[in-house]
Each structure stands twice: as C-alpha cells, then as structure tokens.
Design an enzyme around this catalytic site. Sequence first.
Site, PDB file in Angstrom:
ATOM      1  CG  HIS A 119      12.139 103.757   3.350  1.00 40.62           C
ATOM      2  ND1 HIS A 119      11.616 104.372   2.241  1.00 40.62           N
ATOM      3  CD2 HIS A 119      13.097 104.594   3.819  1.00 40.62           C
ATOM      4  CE1 HIS A 119      12.239 105.517   2.040  1.00 40.62           C
ATOM      5  NE2 HIS A 119      13.149 105.681   2.975  1.00 40.62           N
ATOM      6  CG  ASP A 148      13.653 109.473  -3.465  1.00 35.96           C
ATOM      7  OD1 ASP A 148      12.428 109.454  -3.247  1.00 35.96           O
ATOM      8  OD2 ASP A 148      14.495 109.660  -2.573  1.00 35.96           O
TER       9      ASP A 148
HETATM   10  C1  XUL Z   1      14.261 111.752   1.482  1.00 32.78           C
HETATM   11  C2  XUL Z   1      14.854 110.733   0.607  1.00 32.78           C
HETATM   12  C3  XUL Z   1      14.651 109.330   1.042  1.00 32.78           C
HETATM   13  C4  XUL Z   1      15.827 108.445   0.782  1.00 32.78           C
HETATM   14  C5  XUL Z   1      15.662 107.062   1.343  1.00 32.78           C
HETATM   15  O1  XUL Z   1      14.447 113.038   1.047  1.00 32.78           O
HETATM   16  O2  XUL Z   1      15.425 111.030  -0.407  1.00 32.78           O
HETATM   17  O3  XUL Z   1      13.508 108.830   0.432  1.00 32.78           O
HETATM   18  O4  XUL Z   1      16.099 108.329  -0.578  1.00 32.78           O
HETATM   19  O5  XUL Z   1      15.422 107.063   2.715  1.00 32.78           O
HETATM   20 CO    CO Z   2      16.368 109.917  -1.921  1.00 36.84          CO
END
Ligand code: XUL
Ligand code: CO
Length: 435
Positions: free
Chosen positions: A101, A338
């Site tokens: 991000h 993630d």
């Molecule tokens: C939140 C999530 C985020 C997205 C990117 O649950 O998964 O980190 O992957 O904004």
């Molecule tokens: Co995510």
Amino acid sequence: MEDYFAGIEPIRYEGPDSRNPLSYRYYDADRIVAGKRMADHFRFAVAYWHTFRGTGVDPFGQQTLVRPWDDPVDSVDNALRRMRVAFDFIARLGVDYYCFHDRDIAPEGASLAESNRNLDQVVDLAEKLQADTGIRLLWGTANLFANPRYMNGAATNPDAHVFAYAAAQVKKAMEVTHRLGGANYVFWGGREGYATLLNTDMKREQDHLARFLHMADDYARAIGFDGTLLIEPKPKEPTTHQYDFDAATVLAFLRGYGLDRFKLNVECNHATLAGHTFAHELQTASDAGLLGSIDANTGDELIGWDTDQFNLDPAVTSRVMMIVLRQGGIAPGGFNFDAKLRRESTDIRDMFAAHVGSIDAFARGLLVADRIIADGTLDQWRRERYASYDAGKGAEIESGAAGFRDLEQWVLDAGEPRTNSGRQEQFENLVASFW
Ligand code: XUL
Ligand code: CO
C-alpha cells in the site's frame, strides 16, 4: 547497511529429507512442473504491510514485534532504511515479487502534496533496488482505510470531498505502481460498506463506488498502465456489511456497472469469513474467466476474525493449484502472502520460517495437483456424472433445442430417473491418495 539478517543464509532447495528448517523441501524455483518453472507458476510476493509494518498490535495489547531497523518516528529516513532491509529479506527468501500500500512504504505527510513527495523519495529507492536485485512489483494499492478521514468509507463516503481525496490518492498510487512496472493494481474495499442502513443510502454509495472504479480505469488507460485491475472481495471487517462481499457479489457488481476491465484477487481468509471455502471462491472467479491473482493465507477456524495466517495445509493448497493449473496459470497475477506472524512470534527468524513453510505448502500442492490432473481419474469421474448431457435429450437441453413439452414427454415415456451416487467419499479418497 547493517546486516540485520546476519546468520541467515539465502534459503535454498534441499529436498524433502532436509532437516534444515530454513530450507525448501518442495519449492525448487527452476524445476519444471506441468511445462513451467515452479517460480513462474506462483510468482510469490511478500506483503510489505504485514512483514515490514506489522507490529503485533491487537485490540487488547500493544506492539510486540520490534524491529532493529525501525525507529519510533515514522520518518522518510526510516522508510528508506526499511525498504533496503525489505529487499534484502525478499532476496534471501528467493522470492521474485512484493506488494505494498502507498502508506506502507512511505509516511503520510501533513498534506496530500507532502505525502506524495514522501512517496516519490521512497519509490526512487525502490526503483533502484528493483533494478539491482531483479525483484519486481506484483501489485500496488492505496490505503484508503487507516486515516480517520476514511472512517465513513472512501469512494462510498457520503462526503464528496473524501471521495475526491481517495481519487487523488489512488491516482498517485497508480502512477507509482506504473512507474515501478507493477503487473497489477488492487482495490480492496477497506471501509466501503456500512454498519447501519438507517444512515446509509446503499444504492447511491454503490453507484459512487462504480463511478470511482470507472475513473480509475480511465486514468489507468490515460497513463498507459496495462496491468490488471483487481477487486479483492471480503464480506465483513472492518465494516459489518462490506459491499464486495464475495466473488459472486463482485462479479454481479462488475457486470451491473459495465466494469469490464476488472478481475478478482481472491483471498483465502476472506473466503472463509464469507462462509465459503477458498476453492469455492477461486472456482467462482475462475469459471467467469476473472481469477486474476491470489492472496495466499488462511484463517483460524475457531476464531472467526481475519487472522491472516500462513497456509500450511496441503489439502487446501493442492485444491488451489488444481484450479490454477486448469485455468492455465495465474500470471500476470501471483500468490501474495497476505499473512502475518502471530504477535508472539517475535524473532526475525520467524519472518523467514513463516514464508518458507507456506511456500513449501503451495509447492507441494502444485506437485499433488499436477499428479491428480495428469492421472485423469478425477476428471473422468466428474465428467461421467454429467454424461447424460453428452447425447440425446441432455444434449438438447444444453444446446437449447429442448423445451418443457419435450422434457415432459421424455418423463412420461421413461418414468423415474435411476438413483446416481454422488460418491463423495470415493472422490475424497482418490484425492487423498495423491498426497
Ligand atoms: C485486508 C486485506 C488487504 C488487501 C490489500 O483484509 O486483505 O491487506 O489485501 O489492501
Ligand atoms: Co488481502
């Protein structure tokens, strides 16, 4: 630069019998499986926010993950140092991609202009480090949920001024993603949802979200960004009702608003929060031709939050890889971890161990999936269940040649259908025999 990872050798493939916990037992980047290098099947990415900005904070406790390269001030200097450390980490792990991000990599300033200047400084360094190491950007995104200005949403905020701020932020995030050669750009609908309908005009908010995404598409075209635009479904958390609930909801939204360029980034823990399996969500997106990328993680069956854990389950990873192989691969998307360390996992070594374990679980899943598909029995059994549609009246149903009158006549002539076993246990046993 200080060697923050002293004593940790670059992670290598050592085979299934290795007892070295920081080695790959299944992931062998250059090994050819189903006609492709393992690395190219996955395009694994490290998630900057968890691995380099995760602090272990939870609703009940303070920071537990204290990194020697971080100082308490969220400065640009710190951001630059951290970026160097991140590239060193990713290189030692032997992974090709990262994701971020905007606000993960550079601190937010007192104004949009200052935030953009901060971002530019860090992106200058990222560009250089990418060139030095060959590590690439899988996707970029904008954090439209942490700053209090977004507490009532970003593109779905009732205040047009906030909508505009989000637009300006995404504009910049797309520019830097493009500059860094990002293969995709992700929209996860942070606080795009609501807590109560009493204060919410849901129709208007969804119209605004669609307008926002059309603007993003227009701007991507205007700057020549031809990467995939991805929506990441999630049913709840932080809002009670997230608009991008699950893959089926997002597909209907995209079709309803003519958002033809968008695909889906499907995350395992979001699938399970929606009451689906990971495989269900992936298959739904893939069947629509819109499975663009994957957020590889898992939840905790007993907790029910988005715990973002590293997935170690070969039963799950082999199902995932069957879907990915059947659709001909995930590129230009990839597998983004993630996933975050538990707040009790405070050692730097844990950062490596967590990724190594999950990379190996997916590599093992690929090997199993490849064997299941090559064997062909599973596909054959499944095809056989639908054999009645291959000829005769079944084929007429599929082609549109048959109507209710024809089908009534068929039943009047032929009587009751015979009993057909679904054979679930046999299917499950067959898959388990390849683990
Ligand atoms: C939140 C999530 C985020 C997205 C990117 O649950 O998964 O980190 O992957 O904004
Ligand atoms: Co995510």
